[in-house]
Scaffold this motif. Sequence first.
Motif, PDB file in Angstrom:
ATOM      1  N   GLU A 162       0.934  -1.185   0.019  1.00 23.90           N
ATOM      2  CA  GLU A 162       0.012   0.058  -0.032  1.00 23.90           C
ATOM      3  C   GLU A 162       0.809   1.292  -0.098  1.00 23.90           C
ATOM      4  N   ARG A 163       0.185   2.409  -0.597  1.00 18.64           N
ATOM      5  CA  ARG A 163       0.884   3.484  -0.564  1.00 18.64           C
ATOM      6  C   ARG A 163       1.202   4.122   0.979  1.00 18.64           C
ATOM      7  N   GLY A 164       2.615   4.548   1.007  1.00 20.07           N
ATOM      8  CA  GLY A 164       3.033   4.909   2.494  1.00 20.07           C
ATOM      9  C   GLY A 164       3.619   3.724   3.272  1.00 20.07           C
ATOM     10  N   GLU A 165       3.855   2.670   2.631  1.00 22.49           N
ATOM     11  CA  GLU A 165       4.663   1.327   3.202  1.00 22.49           C
ATOM     12  C   GLU A 165       6.167   1.099   2.797  1.00 22.49           C
ATOM     13  N   VAL A 166       6.781   0.932   3.670  1.00 15.89           N
ATOM     14  CA  VAL A 166       7.974   0.284   3.139  1.00 15.89           C
ATOM     15  C   VAL A 166       8.054  -1.324   3.345  1.00 15.89           C
ATOM     16  N   VAL A 167       7.928  -2.184   2.657  1.00 13.08           N
ATOM     17  CA  VAL A 167       7.750  -3.454   2.937  1.00 13.08           C
ATOM     18  C   VAL A 167       9.104  -4.302   2.392  1.00 13.08           C
ATOM     19  N   SER A 168       9.697  -4.900   3.364  1.00 14.91           N
ATOM     20  CA  SER A 168      10.994  -5.825   3.222  1.00 14.91           C
ATOM     21  C   SER A 168      10.567  -7.285   2.971  1.00 14.91           C
ATOM     22  N   VAL A 195       6.888   1.018  -1.133  1.00 13.41           N
ATOM     23  CA  VAL A 195       8.560   0.566  -1.477  1.00 13.41           C
ATOM     24  C   VAL A 195       8.271  -0.674  -1.187  1.00 13.41           C
ATOM     25  N   LEU A 196       8.884  -1.637  -1.963  1.00  9.14           N
ATOM     26  CA  LEU A 196       9.125  -2.899  -1.709  1.00  9.14           C
ATOM     27  C   LEU A 196      10.531  -3.454  -1.960  1.00  9.14           C
ATOM     28  N   ILE A 197      11.167  -3.875  -0.854  1.00  6.13           N
ATOM     29  CA  ILE A 197      12.626  -4.326  -1.213  1.00  6.13           C
ATOM     30  C   ILE A 197      12.845  -5.745  -0.706  1.00  6.13           C
ATOM     31  N   THR A 198      13.829  -6.285  -1.481  1.00  7.57           N
ATOM     32  CA  THR A 198      14.381  -7.621  -1.018  1.00  7.57           C
ATOM     33  C   THR A 198      15.803  -7.328  -0.023  1.00  7.57           C
ATOM     34  N   CYS A 199      15.866  -8.032   0.735  1.00  3.98           N
ATOM     35  CA  CYS A 199      17.057  -7.718   1.389  1.00  3.98           C
ATOM     36  C   CYS A 199      17.764  -9.017   2.365  1.00  3.98           C
ATOM     37  N   HIS A 200      18.732  -9.045   2.668  1.00  7.65           N
ATOM     38  CA  HIS A 200      19.370 -10.335   3.412  1.00  7.65           C
ATOM     39  C   HIS A 200      19.692  -9.914   4.696  1.00  7.65           C
ATOM     40  N   ASP A 201      19.367  -8.517   5.234  1.00  8.85           N
ATOM     41  CA  ASP A 201      19.807  -8.036   6.694  1.00  8.85           C
ATOM     42  C   ASP A 201      18.714  -7.694   7.460  1.00  8.85           C
ATOM     43  N   PRO A 202      18.588  -8.528   8.588  1.00  8.15           N
ATOM     44  CA  PRO A 202      17.186  -8.358   9.465  1.00  8.15           C
ATOM     45  C   PRO A 202      17.161  -7.154  10.068  1.00  8.15           C
ATOM     46  N   GLN A 203      18.440  -6.609  10.324  1.00  3.80           N
ATOM     47  CA  GLN A 203      18.496  -5.289  11.367  1.00  3.80           C
ATOM     48  C   GLN A 203      18.383  -4.366  10.226  1.00  3.80           C
ATOM     49  N   PHE A 204      18.553  -4.282   9.011  1.00  2.00           N
ATOM     50  CA  PHE A 204      18.168  -3.169   7.932  1.00  2.00           C
ATOM     51  C   PHE A 204      16.705  -3.219   7.949  1.00  2.00           C
ATOM     52  N   ALA A 205      16.414  -4.421   7.782  1.00  4.10           N
ATOM     53  CA  ALA A 205      14.828  -4.619   7.442  1.00  4.10           C
ATOM     54  C   ALA A 205      13.985  -4.041   8.548  1.00  4.10           C
ATOM     55  N   TYR A 206      14.580  -4.393   9.805  1.00  2.00           N
ATOM     56  CA  TYR A 206      13.933  -3.874  11.013  1.00  2.00           C
ATOM     57  C   TYR A 206      13.787  -2.455  11.023  1.00  2.00           C
ATOM     58  N   GLN A 207      14.886  -1.635  10.500  1.00  2.00           N
ATOM     59  CA  GLN A 207      14.865  -0.136  10.924  1.00  2.00           C
ATOM     60  C   GLN A 207      14.117   0.521   9.559  1.00  2.00           C
ATOM     61  N   ALA A 208      14.178  -0.245   8.468  1.00  2.00           N
ATOM     62  CA  ALA A 208      13.808   0.533   7.349  1.00  2.00           C
ATOM     63  C   ALA A 208      12.450   0.458   6.923  1.00  2.00           C
ATOM     64  N   SER A 209      11.776  -0.618   7.374  1.00  2.00           N
ATOM     65  CA  SER A 209      10.413  -1.096   7.095  1.00  2.00           C
ATOM     66  C   SER A 209       9.485  -0.714   7.873  1.00  2.00           C
ATOM     67  N   SER A 210       8.113  -0.558   7.299  1.00  2.00           N
ATOM     68  CA  SER A 210       6.812  -0.607   8.020  1.00  2.00           C
ATOM     69  C   SER A 210       6.257  -2.023   8.130  1.00  2.00           C
ATOM     70  N   ARG A 211       6.541  -2.736   7.159  1.00  2.00           N
ATOM     71  CA  ARG A 211       6.223  -4.312   7.264  1.00  2.00           C
ATOM     72  C   ARG A 211       7.262  -5.171   6.939  1.00  2.00           C
ATOM     73  N   ILE A 212       7.105  -6.524   7.389  1.00  2.00           N
ATOM     74  CA  ILE A 212       8.276  -7.532   7.101  1.00  2.00           C
ATOM     75  C   ILE A 212       7.641  -8.640   6.245  1.00  2.00           C
ATOM     76  N   ALA A 213       7.666  -9.098   5.239  1.00  2.00           N
ATOM     77  CA  ALA A 213       7.232 -10.337   4.770  1.00  2.00           C
ATOM     78  C   ALA A 213       8.177 -11.600   4.694  1.00  2.00           C
ATOM     79  N   LEU A 214       7.985 -12.848   5.094  1.00  2.00           N
ATOM     80  CA  LEU A 214       8.887 -13.748   4.886  1.00  2.00           C
ATOM     81  C   LEU A 214       8.537 -14.853   3.979  1.00  2.00           C
TER      82      LEU A 214
END
Length: 269
Positions: free
Chosen positions: A38-44, A203-222
């Motif tokens: 959704e608009r306004g989200e950073v999802v990792s 914004v949707l990103i793929t990433c391998h760093d949980p710490q970055f994902a925790y800090q940058a994202s409003s949501r995380i999908a596994l």
Amino acid sequence: MQREAGSDVSSAGRVEARDVHFCFDKREILKGVSLVLERGEVVSLLGANGAGKTTLLRLLLGLVAPTQGEVFVGNVRLASLTSRQIATRIAYVPQVHTTPFPYTVREVVLMGRLPKRSLLSSPREVDHAAVQTALDKLEIRHLADRVYSGISGGERQLVLIARALAQEASTLILDEPLSNLDFGYQVKIAQHLKDLARDGHSVLITCHDPQFAYQASSRIALLINGRLTQDGHPHQILNSASLRSLYGIDVECVLLSKDRAAFFPREPG
Ligand SMILES: Nc1ncnc2c1ncn2[C@@H]1O[C@H](COP(=O)(O)OP(=O)(O)OP(=O)(O)O)[C@@H](O)[C@H]1O
């Protein structure tokens, strides 16, 4: 005035994969994935190597079609859009990008304007202005006249994000934006992604760093073995159990505040 299908402002930035499956040869890589951005989200999107992350991004970008299920952009089916129409809605920052010619940074960012103009036309004032705005936003105006292939990996990553911004699409999809980035650039990119979401992008990103994902994202999908197993707020999703199921290792999770955490692999034995 005739309006383009799916140009409804209220649904701008919404991208949805609805029960998508994808096979390479006869092997099922994605096994019924549903994900809404959704608009306004950073999802990792986190997952082990080979889990299917890039494949899912390629489906969301219309680069490949699902063998089953559908992707929607706003309220229109992705399959009904031309590649130019998709590019006005979704910008892509790939993992690796090289150019065969010695383009300057300004020229690379200007490429983001191609979906907005006809192929043979010269860039207009509005195109140059969008390039300048993107360079300023990423604080890389000083690189504008440098040759793209001659700048550092981190700088190139920022240039590709600037190119995506110049595209003025409401959704940005980034495949491992941290590869080859030093710590300083990682922090800057996390902040830029949050700013973009605050400005109304999704914004949707793929990433391998949980710490970055925790800090940058409003949501995380596994994503585990082609299935989306969890999707939610970072502090609900990232813990020792979920990281074990993702990567098969023991990880200690230290919560520093609601949006900051540290992750330490435990020594075996
Ligand atoms: N062109 C292809 N032909 C056949 N199989 C492929 C192809 N591209 C990818 N695959 C397979 O699909 C699976 C998922 O690949 P994908 O690149 O989506 O994973 P990923 O989660 O992005 O991995 P990584 O974190 O290593 O980039 C892998 O097993 C991979 O080998």
